[in-house]
Design an enzyme around this catalytic site. Structure first.
Site, short mmCIF file in Angstrom:
data_model
loop_
_atom_site.label_atom_id
_atom_site.label_comp_id
_atom_site.label_asym_id
_atom_site.label_seq_id
_atom_site.Cartn_x
_atom_site.Cartn_y
_atom_site.Cartn_z
N GLU A 165 0.81 -1.22 0.00
CA GLU A 165 0.00 0.00 0.00
C GLU A 165 0.84 1.27 0.00
O GLU A 165 0.93 1.98 1.01
CB GLU A 165 -0.95 0.01 1.21
CG GLU A 165 -1.90 -1.17 1.24
CD GLU A 165 -2.88 -1.13 2.41
OE1 GLU A 165 -2.96 -0.10 3.08
OE2 GLU A 165 -3.55 -2.14 2.64
N GLU A 352 -5.15 -8.78 1.37
CA GLU A 352 -5.75 -8.34 2.64
C GLU A 352 -7.23 -8.12 2.42
O GLU A 352 -7.65 -7.59 1.39
CB GLU A 352 -5.18 -6.98 3.11
CG GLU A 352 -3.87 -7.05 3.81
CD GLU A 352 -3.41 -5.68 4.32
OE1 GLU A 352 -4.27 -4.85 4.71
OE2 GLU A 352 -2.19 -5.46 4.33
O1 IFM Z 1 -3.78 -2.52 9.33
C1 IFM Z 1 -3.82 -2.13 7.99
C2 IFM Z 1 -2.64 -2.70 7.24
O2 IFM Z 1 -1.44 -2.36 7.81
C3 IFM Z 1 -2.66 -2.20 5.82
N1 IFM Z 1 -3.93 -2.41 5.21
C4 IFM Z 1 -5.11 -2.01 5.93
C5 IFM Z 1 -5.08 -2.60 7.32
C6 IFM Z 1 -6.35 -2.22 8.10
O3 IFM Z 1 -6.47 -0.86 8.20
#
Ligand code: IFM
Length: 447
Positions: A165, A352
């Site tokens: 990200e 994720e």
């Molecule tokens: O905790 C974060 C992660 O570090 C990166 N993606 C989103 C998650 C939830 O906010």
């Protein structure tokens, strides 16, 4: 109906070093920008600090035990740059190397394939003092770090991710509520350009090793914006900005189509934000990669009217998911967009996805997390549909293994399959952990 996933589908969970490891001052680790940022009064909700977090630095065996209970076949984690190279460059910290060797060994002994991210937001503070991502030298600093990682862990890691990200760096350099807490958009735009170069150089370096198993990719989160009232000029403009100027388009265009999009270029020129681009930069950035990691949490419908109202009520420490609506169906559209708009013809993994509970909902509600199960089911149903429609989706990683340090939201947002008791560091399985274990065992679920 039973949603059956393809044979050999990857089922995993994800975490990140700064969010779970703790051990901030141990065995020679250097400080990261998040250690320092968390020390600024008011930076983190309720003053949460990442120094201990879930203490995975000491409890790694327990973490792997939990993975076995879940029956997952891959674990996504990140390396802490300042644990490996305390000053960001130069002297390698052997204790840091040993920690990750142990983690990887434990994973392999249990048939769990490592999926490791080089950079998940925790820049060594020493490098920030020299300008961090705003300094073009970051490209050689990052390449040096990547080389240490590849020399030590190369083919033992199945999936290498250069960056998680990248937008977090933009937030941290321009909006102030992520580390390092700066408010300078011009600098942020330059920083992102350098970050993309770091990615490209790391991929080029990776290719020189000719690993047998290891693959390399990048993880870009996609929060696709749609106009709340289609045809409404203000909403349409907001959605375009959310996607192209301040969202995934900033990365996907240079990574997969080459150069910056016309919308982004126009914005740069109108606002005097054009980063310095040297000859050959865009070729470096656009390296062929082996897989794409999609972090998907929600689709966003921009209704200017409603958003003005919401802005007035914005809570302290609000996190990514503080919009009330839920749009799991957007995952299917996003997967198609990757293929149709960005011409991806490589395997895609959802690296994720998850849902937070507020700590204030209490332990009982947190343990009986039906809302999380329902949301994950919905996302998986739409992901399943995308697979049926021909998308090459190879796996799914749930965020997160256990509740952890949720950046500016501190310990108030709980995303885990396991409930973390931050007093005792005990991890307790939630209802969702049992449900997910069933999903991995049956390679699908009933809904
Ligand atoms: O905790 C974060 C992660 O570090 C990166 N993606 C989103 C998650 C939830 O906010």
């Amino acid at each position: 109906m039973f949603y059956q996933f393809p044979e050999n589908f990857t089922w995993g969970v994800a975490t990140a070093a700064a969010q779970i490891e703790g051990g901030a001052y141990e065995d020679g680790r250097g400080l990261s920008i998040w250690d320092v940022f968390a020390g600024i009064p008011g930076a983190i909700k309720k003053g949460g600090r990442p120094e201990v977090a879930c203490d995975s630095y000491h409890l790694v065996e327990r973490d792997v035990e939990m993975m076995k209970e879940l029956g997952i076949n891959s674990y996504r984690f990140s390396f802490s740059w300042s644990r490996i190279l305390p000053d960001g460059t130069g002297k390698v910290n052997e204790a840091g190397i040993a920690y990750y060797k142990k983690l990887i060994r434990l994973l392999k002994e249990n048939g769990i394939r490592p999926n490791a991210t080089m950079y998940h937001w925790d820049l060594p503070y020493q490098l920030q003092l020299q300008g961090g991502f705003g300094n073009r030298q970051i490209v050689s600093w990052f390449t040096e770090y990547a080389k240490v990682l590849l020399d030590n862990f190369g083919d033992d890691v199945d999936f290498w991710v250069t960056f998680n990200e990248p937008i977090a760096t933009y937030v941290g350099y321009s909006a102030g509520f992520f580390a390092p807490g700066l408010h300078n958009e011009k600098y942020a735009r330059q920083a992102l350009h350098h970050l993309l170069l770091c990615h490209g150089e790391a991929v080029k370096l990776f290719r020189t090793y000719h690993f047998e198993h290891a693959k390399i990719g990048i993880v870009v989160d996609i929060w696709k914006h749609y106009p709340g009232r289609p045809g409404n000029e203000e909403d349409e403009a907001m959605a375009l900005t959310g996607n192209e100027i301040r969202g995934f388009g900033m990365f996907l265009h240079p990574l997969f189509l080459g150069g910056y999009s016309k919308e982004l270029l126009a914005y740069f020129h109108e606002n005097d934000l054009m980063p310095v681009v040297e000859e050959g930069d865009f070729e470096t950035i656009r390296q062929p990669i082996d897989f794409y990691g999609l972090n998907f949490y929600n689709g966003l419908y921009d209704d200017a009217e409603k958003m003005r109202e919401r802005e007035k009520q914005r809570k302290e420490g609000g996190n990514y998911q503080d919009r009330p609506e839920s749009h799991p169906e957007a995952v299917c559209d996003v997967l198609h967009m990757l293929v149709e708009k960005y011409h991806l013809n490589i395997p895609i993994y959802i690296t994720e996805n998850g849902l937070p509970y507020d700590d204030e909902e209490g332990k009982e509600a947190n343990l009986n997390d039906d809302r999380r199960i329902d949301y994950v089911k919905d996302v998986l149903k739409w992901a399943h549909k995308a697979i049926e429609e021909g998308i090459d989706l190879r796996g799914y990683y749930l965020w997160s293994l256990m509740d952890n340090f949720e950046w500016s939201a501190g310990y108030c947002a709980r995303y885990g399959l396991y409930y973390t008791d931050y007093e005792t560091l005990e991890r307790i399985p939630k209802k969702s952990a049992k449900w997910y274990a069933d999903v991995t065992r049956r390679n699908g679920f009933e809904a």
